[in-house]
Design a protein around this motif. Structure first.
Motif, PDB file in Angstrom:
ATOM      1  N   GLN A 111      -1.249  11.480  -7.347  1.00  0.00           N
ATOM      2  CA  GLN A 111      -0.079  12.219  -7.828  1.00  0.00           C
ATOM      3  C   GLN A 111       1.169  11.835  -7.024  1.00  0.00           C
ATOM      4  N   GLY A 112       2.331  12.058  -7.630  1.00  0.00           N
ATOM      5  CA  GLY A 112       3.593  11.867  -6.927  1.00  0.00           C
ATOM      6  C   GLY A 112       3.952  10.423  -6.645  1.00  0.00           C
ATOM      7  N   GLU A 113       3.446   9.488  -7.451  1.00  0.00           N
ATOM      8  CA  GLU A 113       3.744   8.072  -7.209  1.00  0.00           C
ATOM      9  C   GLU A 113       5.191   7.730  -7.559  1.00  0.00           C
ATOM     10  N   ALA A 171       6.442  10.342   2.761  1.00  0.00           N
ATOM     11  CA  ALA A 171       7.402   9.460   2.101  1.00  0.00           C
ATOM     12  C   ALA A 171       7.545   9.794   0.631  1.00  0.00           C
ATOM     13  N   ALA A 172       6.421  10.157  -0.026  1.00  0.00           N
ATOM     14  CA  ALA A 172       6.458  10.449  -1.446  1.00  0.00           C
ATOM     15  C   ALA A 172       7.329  11.652  -1.741  1.00  0.00           C
ATOM     16  N   SER A 173       7.458  12.574  -0.805  1.00  0.00           N
ATOM     17  CA  SER A 173       8.256  13.772  -1.034  1.00  0.00           C
ATOM     18  C   SER A 173       9.621  13.666  -0.388  1.00  0.00           C
ATOM     19  N   CYS A 194       3.015   5.168  -2.928  1.00  0.00           N
ATOM     20  CA  CYS A 194       3.481   6.314  -2.136  1.00  0.00           C
ATOM     21  C   CYS A 194       2.993   7.647  -2.698  1.00  0.00           C
ATOM     22  N   GLY A 195       1.892   7.643  -3.436  1.00  0.00           N
ATOM     23  CA  GLY A 195       1.327   8.885  -3.961  1.00  0.00           C
ATOM     24  C   GLY A 195       0.346   9.502  -2.986  1.00  0.00           C
ATOM     25  N   GLY A 213       0.820  -1.195   0.000  1.00  0.00           N
ATOM     26  CA  GLY A 213       0.000   0.000   0.000  1.00  0.00           C
ATOM     27  C   GLY A 213       0.852   1.243   0.000  1.00  0.00           C
ATOM     28  N   ALA A 214       0.182   2.416   0.125  1.00  0.00           N
ATOM     29  CA  ALA A 214       0.896   3.683   0.050  1.00  0.00           C
ATOM     30  C   ALA A 214       1.697   3.929   1.297  1.00  0.00           C
ATOM     31  N   ALA A 215       2.801   4.598   1.144  1.00  0.00           N
ATOM     32  CA  ALA A 215       3.650   4.935   2.285  1.00  0.00           C
ATOM     33  C   ALA A 215       3.344   6.306   2.818  1.00  0.00           C
ATOM     34  N   GLY A 216       2.425   7.037   2.230  1.00  0.00           N
ATOM     35  CA  GLY A 216       2.025   8.326   2.764  1.00  0.00           C
ATOM     36  C   GLY A 216       2.644   9.480   2.014  1.00  0.00           C
TER      37      GLY A 216
END
Length: 326
Positions: free
Chosen positions: A196-198, A61-63, A176-177, A55-58
């Motif tokens: 966005q930002g994946e 994390a994405a930035s 991580c988007g 799943g997404a890391a938040g």
């Protein structure tokens, strides 16, 4: 004007008076949330917005910030018209710049006989005033209405779930988007934006693409590929969400035994009879979501508190109620 309702919750000992409009969950301040009460499944490579192994890391994390937010993120609304910024440690800071009251709140303190004052949308008290019976005006910050009853403004009723133009906190999605949404002029949440930002991979994913023979690379918890490496038989290393990899025939295995979330991550969600409260939970050091906290609902009342509203065919009558200890 939206319909209002009052619900007596026996075991909690409170009378909840809230606007039940829209039916959507929301978050007003707090840690990254999920809309609509997302589950905690979603295991597998390239998982979606769930909290599973892939799943997404938040948003943080994405930035490139290994926390719940990034210092470049917009401050989140909190408390009485306050905001909390994301600090250099990638966690949300304390609520700052709060006003003196909650929008729509009524008070007679410091007013003359037959007058009262209402807390405006900026969380500051308005002027003491009286009014003409039957008059209506806007109140609060969420499209509410007040009616004049016996020369005084009544409670703020029919509010929506958010303030027009308000931006919700980013929600995790994809690799991580993050996705965002804004509050409409009707004080209801609009649709989520595209993810966005994946990153190019899902946490724990392993690939040999672009590596020399006998080497491979592993996707870290920010959804970025690590360096191409080889290993010695029997070696073990951490990966993904509390998972482990073993070195087999000079290459790292898939990431096994992962949890459902990154350790330390926090989430919050709307709760209560009409989704006006907030509750949160955190991911443990073993990468497992903890229990949700008790619901903190600002629509609850205090024992002895009184409330009234107009009634009858022409709204010339008055009904009142008192919050009890039960």
């Amino acid at each position: 004007m939206r319909a209002s309702r009052a619900v007596l919750v026996g075991s909690l000992g409170v009378l909840v008076a809230a606007a039940c409009g829209g039916g959507e969950e929301f978050v007003f301040g707090g840690s990254p949330s999920s809309s609509g009460g997302s589950g905690h499944g979603g295991a597998g490579v390239g998982g979606g917005a769930g909290h599973g192994a892939a799943g997404a890391a938040g948003h943080g994390a994405a930035s490139g910030c290994p926390g719940e937010c990034s210092p470049q993120d917009d401050p989140l609304p909190c408390g009485n018209c306050g905001t909390k910024p994301c600090g250099s440690d990638c966690t949300w800071g304390q609520c700052q710049g709060e006003g003196e009251c909650q929008p729509g709140e009524l008070s007679e303190e410091g007013c003359g006989q037959g007058q009262n004052k209402t807390c405006a949308g900026g969380c500051q008290w308005g002027e003491c005033e009286s009014c003409q019976d039957g008059a209506l005006r806007d109140c609060g910050s969420k499209c509410g209405k007040q009616q004049c009853v016996e020369g005084q403004w009544g409670a703020c009723e029919g509010e929506g779930v958010c303030a027009a133009g308000q931006k919700d906190q980013p929600a995790s999605c994809g690799n991580c988007g993050n996705k965002t949404r804004s509050c409409s002029d009707a004080c209801e949440w609009g649709p989520w934006s595209a993810c966005q930002g994946e990153g190019p991979c899902a946490p724990g994913e392993v690939s040999s693409a672009g590596c020399a023979e006998g080497q491979n690379k592993t996707c870290d918890n920010t959804c970025q590929w690590g360096s191409c490496v080889s290993c010695k038989g029997g070696e073990v290393k951490s990966c993904g969400y509390c998972g482990q990899q073993q070195c087999q025939s000079g290459q790292w295995s898939e990431c096994n035994g992962q949890g459902e979330c990154p350790a330390g991550k926090q989430e919050s969600q709307a709760c209560g009879q009409c989704k006006t409260g907030t509750q949160s939970h955190a991911c443990s050091n073993s990468c497992v979501w903890g229990d949700w906290s008790n619901c903190v609902d600002p629509a609850q009342c205090s024992p002895g508190q009184q409330d009234s509203k107009s009634c009858g065919l022409c709204n010339t009558g008055t009904q009142s109620r008192t919050c009890t200890n039960s």
